[in-house]
Scaffold this motif. Structure first.
Motif, short mmCIF file in Angstrom:
data_model
loop_
_atom_site.label_atom_id
_atom_site.label_comp_id
_atom_site.label_asym_id
_atom_site.label_seq_id
_atom_site.Cartn_x
_atom_site.Cartn_y
_atom_site.Cartn_z
N ILE A 1 3.72 -1.95 -7.29
CA ILE A 1 2.39 -2.49 -6.99
C ILE A 1 2.42 -4.01 -7.08
CG2 ILE A 1 0.04 -2.66 -7.88
CD1 ILE A 1 0.17 0.29 -8.47
N LEU A 2 3.19 -4.50 -8.06
CA LEU A 2 3.31 -5.94 -8.25
C LEU A 2 3.74 -6.63 -6.95
CD1 LEU A 2 3.00 -7.82 -10.61
CD2 LEU A 2 5.41 -7.57 -11.09
N VAL B 1 1.03 -5.93 -3.71
CA VAL B 1 -0.21 -6.70 -3.58
C VAL B 1 0.05 -8.08 -3.01
CG1 VAL B 1 -1.60 -5.55 -5.30
CG2 VAL B 1 -0.07 -7.37 -6.00
N GLN B 2 1.29 -8.51 -3.02
CA GLN B 2 1.57 -9.82 -2.44
C GLN B 2 1.90 -9.73 -0.95
OE1 GLN B 2 4.13 -12.28 -4.97
NE2 GLN B 2 3.61 -10.91 -6.64
N PHE C 1 0.87 -3.70 3.20
CA PHE C 1 0.56 -2.97 1.96
C PHE C 1 0.35 -1.50 2.26
CE2 PHE C 1 -2.36 -1.03 -0.94
CZ PHE C 1 -2.02 -1.54 -2.17
N MET C 2 -0.50 -1.24 3.25
CA MET C 2 -0.82 0.14 3.58
C MET C 2 0.42 0.85 4.11
SD MET C 2 -3.41 1.64 2.82
CE MET C 2 -3.35 3.43 2.84
N MET D 1 2.67 1.69 1.34
CA MET D 1 2.05 2.79 0.59
C MET D 1 2.36 4.13 1.26
SD MET D 1 0.19 2.44 -2.02
CE MET D 1 0.33 3.92 -2.97
#
Lengths: 346, 336
Positions: B171-172, B175-176, B182-183, B186
């Motif tokens: 996650i760290l 988020v950048q 990001f998606m 994921m």
């Protein structure tokens, strides 16, 4: 329950433990007070502590610093304290009810449950108010807890720590997969990303208000059943033998978890491990009396999340680090420590 | 037992036909429908360019990946369950998938601009990084679970913890990334046959095929290990050595699968269990059956995921999780 600390202090005199708990309580209140001040003062632009004090006592609308403090930092700090406290208390209640050292909101898929319910609400009832959303997240959190406990309890050999953890993984995995599927289908995936990152960046006074209401109800129930929970945590048979209505206590306990964990998750998303770590530390310090564990867990949990959230803002300033990462940094080693001590059978 | 043997061969043949059927089905289903006759025509070289493009460039690589990853994950699960003597062992639960995913995301984060732009040498390096991550995670789990031997329960709990640690670390970095990436990250981490093209197949398939064949050859060692350490040593087997080889094999297969299709969870658990129910615990039968079952499940999940909704493709890992968690929970409730 492994982790032999549970009854560690039972041989000690009760007044001594209460005295220690009182000292710890005063210390943690002081600590919380200062960490709140610190959290409000530090940030993208550092503000003097004296200005913080002035912003509270003599608010000046024309002062930008005062505005930042009143509208952004204060609600955030207060929300962090509340969310941390709620997570810790719901973890303590879960551990007490299940007599299981690994029970906690993050291990039991509560977050995924709440996120699932929120996605469903977002897609099918888009006009829902904030309070409605919060209610949805209560239901989701509750759904996950009930499913995990049910899977554990109805399985051969009962609710052992491994079963609980695996049931949490499975239920959490299924719920989060369903959420992802729904969000991709209805193209609301962007709103979902907030849930994965978690964090307190979007809190305002309105969320604090909802948290406060949930907190008063949840904590009062938790305190009301704390005495019975102490007995229950010694064993179901002992509790029944003493004439306690175990079903009532358990039901109330689950309601506490719904309310507190649901409210915390709906405001802050994924913040793991506070509910696992804090109750263990508290129990280590004051013994197995839940009348002491619950208020102290609340204070310690609040303190931890305020500090963690401040850290999250400062580590990589001006960017925010997700606070869940910080709590995982503390929580994962602790979980591993508990896991290594685990030697029961499946 | 000749009767058991012929039944086994019949079963293998049945599963083989099932896989071919699913293969043909997923070739002709999709946003552009191509009828079976047209598929056949195109394979014989008589299709139009559009059909050729869709079949050969878009669909076929994905299907090949699904087949191989399904097999690889199932074999990995079989080996992990056999070696750890734990019915619930699986690369996803033990944190191996997340470890591999973590290193892959790091690689993309630092050396590639986005998830989509990997090409050329980048493609061929990706499996390497996934393998590094898988071995790293396995090493951490093994070391932390070690306390005068590795107890199965401790292994699982430590795996869950390490999994959580890698997820937090992921996650760290996520988020950048920008929201799009990001998606995508994921979705990929939960298992997606993402941007499968022939380069990808070339980068991962040979290794997977090699390791799957090698594990078929290792089934007798697995049989001996499941007897328990004392008995296995009594039979003269070099227990520790065999165990390490088999673990390396399982972790390697899982790492390659992550490189090819993201972190598909639960498949490595469900397919071996189904196989064990059908043909019993002997690995020389159970392993090929679960490999074919795994391939069929993953193909089926891929078909469901890409055709269920017209608006968006649902990643295959999501479908696998939704379908197999009820079975996992059932197993969990049954095991003592």
């Amino acid at each position: 329950m492994k982790l032999g600390e549970v009854n560690r202090t039972s041989h000690e005199e009760r007044p001594k433990r209460v005295g220690r708990a009182a000292v710890l309580f005063v210390l943690s209140v002081t600590g919380l007070f200062f960490s709140l001040g610190w959290s409000v003062a530090l940030g993208a632009s550092d503000i003097e502590l004296s200005t913080v004090w002035q912003a509270v006592t003599a608010f000046d609308e024309s002062n930008t610093n005062h505005q930042v403090i009143q509208e952004l930092r204060m609600p955030r700090a207060v929300a962090a304290a509340l969310v941390g406290g709620f997570l810790a208390v719901s973890g303590a209640v879960m551990q007490g009810l299940t007599r299981n050292p690994l029970a906690s909101p993050s291990v039991m898929g509560v977050t995924h449950g709440a996120a699932f319910a929120l996605i469903v609400a977002l897609v099918f009832f888009p006009s829902l108010s904030n309070a409605g959303m919060m209610f949805a997240s209560f239901i989701g959190a509750g759904l996950a807890v009930i499913l995990v406990i049910a899977v554990g309890s109805f399985s051969k050999g009962g609710l052992t720590p491994v079963k609980l953890a695996l049931a949490g993984v499975a239920i959490g995995g299924m719920l989060s997969s369903l959420s992802t599927a729904i969000s991709l289908h209805f193209q609301v995936a962007k709103q979902m990303s907030f849930w994965y990152a978690g964090g307190l960046a979007n809190t305002n006074w309105a969320s604090v208000k909802v948290l406060l209401i949930a907190g008063i109800v949840g904590l009062l129930i938790a305190l009301a059943i704390s005495k019975s929970m102490t007995v229950l945590s010694l064993g179901e048979d002992i509790s029944k033998g003493l004439g306690q209505n175990t079903i009532l206590i358990k039901t109330l306990g689950v309601i506490v978890v719904f309310i507190l964990a649901g409210a915390a998750v709906s405001v802050a998303g994924t913040v793991g491990f506070i509910g696992l770590v804090i109750p263990h530390i508290t129990r280590f310090l004051v013994g197995s009396d839940y009348r002491l564990i619950i208020p102290l867990s609340a204070m310690f949990g609040g303190l931890l999340l305020v500090v963690a959230d401040t850290g999250a803002r400062l580590v990589n300033a001006p960017y925010e680090t997700p606070v869940g990462v910080i709590t995982a940094l503390i929580g994962v080693p602790f979980f591993l420590y508990l896991a290594r001590g685990e030697r029961g059978s499946m | 037992m000749p009767k058991g043997r012929s039944r086994f061969i019949l079963l293998l043949a049945g599963l083989f036909i099932l896989n071919i059927g699913l293969f043909l089905l997923s070739l002709n289903l999709g946003s552009i429908q191509i009828s079976p006759a047209e598929v056949l025509d195109t394979f014989l070289g008589n299709g139009d360019t559009r059909q050729e493009l869709v079949l050969f460039q878009f669909r076929l690589p994905g299907i090949v990946i699904a087949l191989l990853v399904g097999m690889a994950l199932s074999v990995s699960g079989v080996i992990l369950q056999g070696v750890t003597q734990n019915d619930l062992a699986e690369p996803g639960i033990l944190g191996i998938n997340t470890g591999a995913g973590f290193v892959v995301v790091l690689y993309i984060f630092f050396f590639q601009s986005s998830m989509n732009s990997i090409s050329g040498w980048g493609t061929y390096l990706l499996p390497l990084f996934a393998l590094i991550g898988a071995f790293l995670a396995a090493l951490i789990v093994y070391a932390l679970a070690w306390h005068k031997g590795v107890e199965p329960i401790r292994l699982i709990l430590v795996g869950i913890g390490v999994n959580a640690g890698f997820s937090a670390a992921l996650i760290l970095f996520q988020v950048q990334m920008d929201p799009q990436d990001f998606m995508q990250a994921m979705v990929w981490l939960s298992g997606d046959i993402w941007s499968a093209n022939w380069n990808f197949v070339a980068a991962t398939a040979p290794w997977m095929i090699l390791l799957i064949i090698y594990s078929l050859y290792k089934t007798s060692a697995l049989n001996v290990l499941t007897l328990g350490d004392d008995l296995a040593k009594g039979l003269g087997a070099p227990v520790e050595k065999e165990r390490r080889i088999l673990l390396l094999l399982a972790v390697g297969l899982a790492g390659l699968s992550v490189a090819a299709a993201g972190g598909i969870a639960f498949l490595g658990l469900v397919a071996p269990h189904m196989a064990r129910r059908i043909v019993g615990p002997r690995h020389e039968r159970m392993l090929p059956v679960s490999a074919l079952l795994g391939a069929a499940i993953l193909q089926g999940a891929d078909i469901i995921g890409s055709n269920l909704t017209p608006s968006a493709e649902i990643p295959v890992g999501i479908v696998v999780t939704i379908v197999s968690t009820p079975y996992f929970i059932y197993l969990l409730m049954k095991t003592n």
